[in-house]
Design a protein around this motif. Structure first.
Motif, short mmCIF file in Angstrom:
data_model
loop_
_atom_site.label_atom_id
_atom_site.label_comp_id
_atom_site.label_asym_id
_atom_site.label_seq_id
_atom_site.Cartn_x
_atom_site.Cartn_y
_atom_site.Cartn_z
N TYR A 246 29.55 50.48 44.88
CA TYR A 246 28.74 51.62 45.33
C TYR A 246 27.91 51.31 46.57
N GLY A 247 27.81 50.05 46.95
CA GLY A 247 26.92 49.67 48.04
C GLY A 247 27.38 50.21 49.38
N ASP A 248 26.49 50.20 50.33
CA ASP A 248 26.81 50.62 51.69
C ASP A 248 27.09 49.37 52.51
N VAL A 249 28.25 49.35 53.18
CA VAL A 249 28.62 48.16 53.96
C VAL A 249 27.54 47.81 54.98
N ARG A 250 26.78 48.82 55.45
CA ARG A 250 25.73 48.53 56.44
C ARG A 250 24.58 47.75 55.81
N ASP A 251 24.41 47.89 54.49
CA ASP A 251 23.38 47.10 53.80
C ASP A 251 23.93 45.77 53.30
N THR A 252 25.14 45.80 52.70
CA THR A 252 25.66 44.61 52.02
C THR A 252 26.44 43.71 52.94
N GLY A 253 26.94 44.26 54.04
CA GLY A 253 27.77 43.46 54.94
C GLY A 253 29.16 43.18 54.36
N LYS A 254 29.51 43.91 53.33
CA LYS A 254 30.75 43.60 52.60
C LYS A 254 31.45 44.91 52.29
N SER A 255 32.74 45.01 52.57
CA SER A 255 33.47 46.23 52.28
C SER A 255 33.41 46.54 50.80
N ARG A 256 33.17 47.81 50.45
CA ARG A 256 33.10 48.14 49.03
C ARG A 256 34.47 48.41 48.44
N LEU A 257 35.51 48.06 49.18
CA LEU A 257 36.88 48.10 48.64
C LEU A 257 37.34 46.71 48.18
N ASP A 258 36.71 45.65 48.71
CA ASP A 258 37.17 44.28 48.46
C ASP A 258 37.31 43.95 46.97
N ASP A 259 36.23 44.15 46.21
CA ASP A 259 36.26 43.78 44.79
C ASP A 259 37.33 44.56 44.04
N LEU A 260 37.44 45.85 44.36
CA LEU A 260 38.43 46.69 43.66
C LEU A 260 39.85 46.28 44.04
N ARG A 261 40.06 46.06 45.33
CA ARG A 261 41.40 45.64 45.77
C ARG A 261 41.80 44.30 45.16
N ALA A 262 40.81 43.38 45.08
CA ALA A 262 41.10 42.05 44.54
C ALA A 262 41.25 42.08 43.02
N GLY A 263 40.94 43.22 42.41
CA GLY A 263 41.04 43.31 40.95
C GLY A 263 40.03 42.41 40.25
N LYS A 264 38.84 42.37 40.83
CA LYS A 264 37.78 41.51 40.29
C LYS A 264 37.35 41.99 38.90
N ASN A 265 37.32 41.06 37.96
CA ASN A 265 36.98 41.42 36.58
C ASN A 265 35.48 41.44 36.36
N THR A 266 34.84 42.47 36.85
CA THR A 266 33.39 42.57 36.64
C THR A 266 33.13 43.14 35.25
N THR A 267 31.88 43.01 34.82
CA THR A 267 31.46 43.60 33.54
C THR A 267 31.64 45.12 33.60
N LEU A 268 31.36 45.69 34.78
CA LEU A 268 31.55 47.13 34.98
C LEU A 268 32.99 47.55 34.67
N VAL A 269 33.94 46.82 35.20
CA VAL A 269 35.36 47.14 34.99
C VAL A 269 35.72 46.95 33.51
N ALA A 270 35.27 45.83 32.92
CA ALA A 270 35.60 45.56 31.52
C ALA A 270 35.05 46.66 30.61
N LEU A 271 33.83 47.12 30.90
CA LEU A 271 33.23 48.19 30.10
C LEU A 271 34.00 49.49 30.26
N ALA A 272 34.40 49.80 31.48
CA ALA A 272 35.16 51.03 31.73
C ALA A 272 36.48 50.99 30.96
N LEU A 273 37.17 49.85 31.00
CA LEU A 273 38.45 49.74 30.29
C LEU A 273 38.24 49.87 28.78
#
Lengths: 354, 354
Positions: A246-273
């Motif tokens: 949800y972050g803004d790349v202008r604040d975080t310096g990081k694309s907010r697609l990276d984690d999703l594209r990489a299939g990062k197993n965050t707690t957020l994703v695990a809870l959603a599943l």
């Protein structure tokens, strides 16, 4: 070696950051002036890479020092703090390789930078190998900063085992993270274990421990550091997981697609599943981990995080951990100044947008 | 910590190797018994990887100790020696990633082992990332071995800067090597520079320095170490280059196609390119660096190394350096026992077949 010291009681940590930055830049300057042009290039890369970091580990080192009753912050403590930041540069450079990330702090990652512009296979391999090496050099130099800090034998004996455990823990955490990547999990506990190793212990607990140990902290003080640090560190990482989506790349310096594209197993994703119905789960599996995911796909994922309730649960988990961290401060044998500073930190770590 | 010590005067170094192996295995045993099954697996991988190494750096550390007048080898010196071997495991694991090598010491490399059997893209990426981490852990633990060696403050002050320079030098050497890989060079001096950083300094000079510094060596003794170590180390690497192309996999544990397929810029290759006629040069460029090179192609390369005279020149360079190393021993302020041991080492390092 710098002889700069810092007076106690500061809350905004700007002085800690400035002192640590000046130690780091002086150090790199001296390593870059060896006369070898290749070394000069590597050092320049590292200097640029280190600009713009939050310096949270150095700040926590100084807070640990103060919590355990340390007063004016001596140059040795600042140099140990700088050494943790240099170690962190190493960890980030290697993490970016493992996650195959393109950007970090708003700029291309080191392996992308070194791969050059052609992007052919040979360039890619050079970028990867050279970035592994630049990371290895940062590790080596973090150790040099530590060895040349001017610690007393008692300080060395107290701090070096903590440094070893900090390094080992973050590497084990990264190993667990890597093992989980690419196959989505609904195992919330597993994601929280990675979180504990990679963030709660590495980013919060160990820097506090190291600072406190430099001030001669006893076992009760170290235990109190842990009681504050683990919930706060977990909350910090849960906030990071949300910012990754949800972050803004202008604040975080990081694309907010990276984690999703990489299939990062965050707690957020695990809870959603875990809370999704069959149709929602299928969509999540299709979208998360797709290297070609675009912003439209990401919006669909965000909608699923909302409709499954996962986003709200993560926000509640952050609140819960934030409260536990504050409770731990109530009984901690810390100085009053340190308690004020740690409360302030707990707010910024959990409410931040970058 | 082991309290085992070694009596001086041994020439075959079997006792040094056995003592260092026992320190390493005890250390890994204790790290592997943390109760985390992932850590146990990583430790097992490292244990298997470290079996069968030549332990040349630990042996040289002990020889440096003896050269500077150290007598019975204390446990602290053996533990520092073991720490260099653990660092070397780190360096090899990362080198194998950068060179994309398939085998090491007769077994699959760590990144191949961790990539699993399917060999798909995801497995490859996991193997690569996890191997970077296993290397990073070996680096961390080499430091732990060093910190827990029980050095006196004077020993720490003398040795730690040498350790930092050793690490920095081998990384810079590997960086230069990596930059040169994939584009063949006839620049013999450039190949010798890589040789100096990666081998002469890292494998021979710095271990001798570290051992000598532990015994309280003065500047003249360290300079004499350098005068012996640099020519011998260069000769050692030139022998290695020959073994990479002519060695028997049953002796070296390494396919003799790897270096040629990877297009490794050895002094042997640079000399061949420099002395080749246009037709020979074209064949060398076609064959060396071809990832699909087979044994027939390798035989053609070997014939070109013979007909251009490159192989003979490398043999003469080895002889020349061997003689210079022996000359340096004549004026060195070393103990007589150490001189005998170093002479013996000079023979085995330059005449070996593995």
């Amino acid at each position: 070696m710098s002889t700069q010291t810092i007076s106690p009681g500061i809350l905004d940590h700007d002085l800690t950051k400035a002192s640590v930055d000046s130690i780091l830049m002086d150090f790199l300057e001296s390593r870059g002036s060896s006369g070898d042009s290749r070394m000069t290039r590597i050092v320049k890369l590292l200097e640029d890479f280190m600009v713009g970091g939050k310096r949270i580990r150095p700040v926590l080192t100084v807070m640990g020092w103060q919590a355990a009753g340390g007063e004016t912050v001596p140059a040795a403590v600042l140099r140990v703090a700088a050494s943790l930041e240099m170690f962190h540069a190493f960890a980030l450079i290697h993490d970016d390789i493992m996650d195959d990330s393109d950007t970090r702090r708003g700029r291309p990652t080191i392996h992308r930078m070194l791969a050059g512009k052609r992007g052919d296979d040979r360039d890619e391999r050079f970028g990867l190998g050279a970035a592994v090496l630049v990371g290895d050099l940062a590790f080596t130099w973090s150790d040099q900063l530590l060895h040349t800090a001017g610690l007393t034998p008692a300080q060395s004996a107290a701090v070096l085992p903590l440094v070893t455990e900090m390094r080992t823990e973050v590497m084990l955490g990264q190993y667990l993270d890597l093992q989980a990547t690419g196959e989505l999990t609904d195992d919330v506990d597993a994601t929280l274990t990675v979180n504990r190793y990679k963030t709660a212990k590495y980013t919060v607990e160990r820097p506090l421990h190291i600072g406190a140990a430099l001030a001669g902290a006893d076992a009760a003080t170290l235990t109190a550091c842990t009681a504050f640090a683990l919930p706060l560190g977990e909350a910090f990482q849960l906030r990071d997981d949300l910012l990754g989506v949800y972050g803004d790349v202008r604040d975080t310096g990081k694309s907010r697609l990276d984690d999703l594209r990489a299939g990062k197993n965050t707690t957020l994703v695990a809870l959603a599943l875990r809370t999704a119905d069959a149709a929602q789960r299928a969509r999540l599996h299709t979208l998360i981990g797709d290297p070609a995911l675009d912003e439209t796909g990401a919006e669909e994922v965000r909608a699923l995080f909302a409709s499954t309730g996962a986003r709200d649960i993560v926000e509640r988990m952050i609140d819960d951990r934030y409260r536990r961290a504050l409770e731990a401060l109530e009984t901690a044998p810390f100085t009053a100044d340190a308690v004020t500073a740690l409360k302030h930190l707990a707010v910024t770590a959990t409410r931040r947008n970058s």
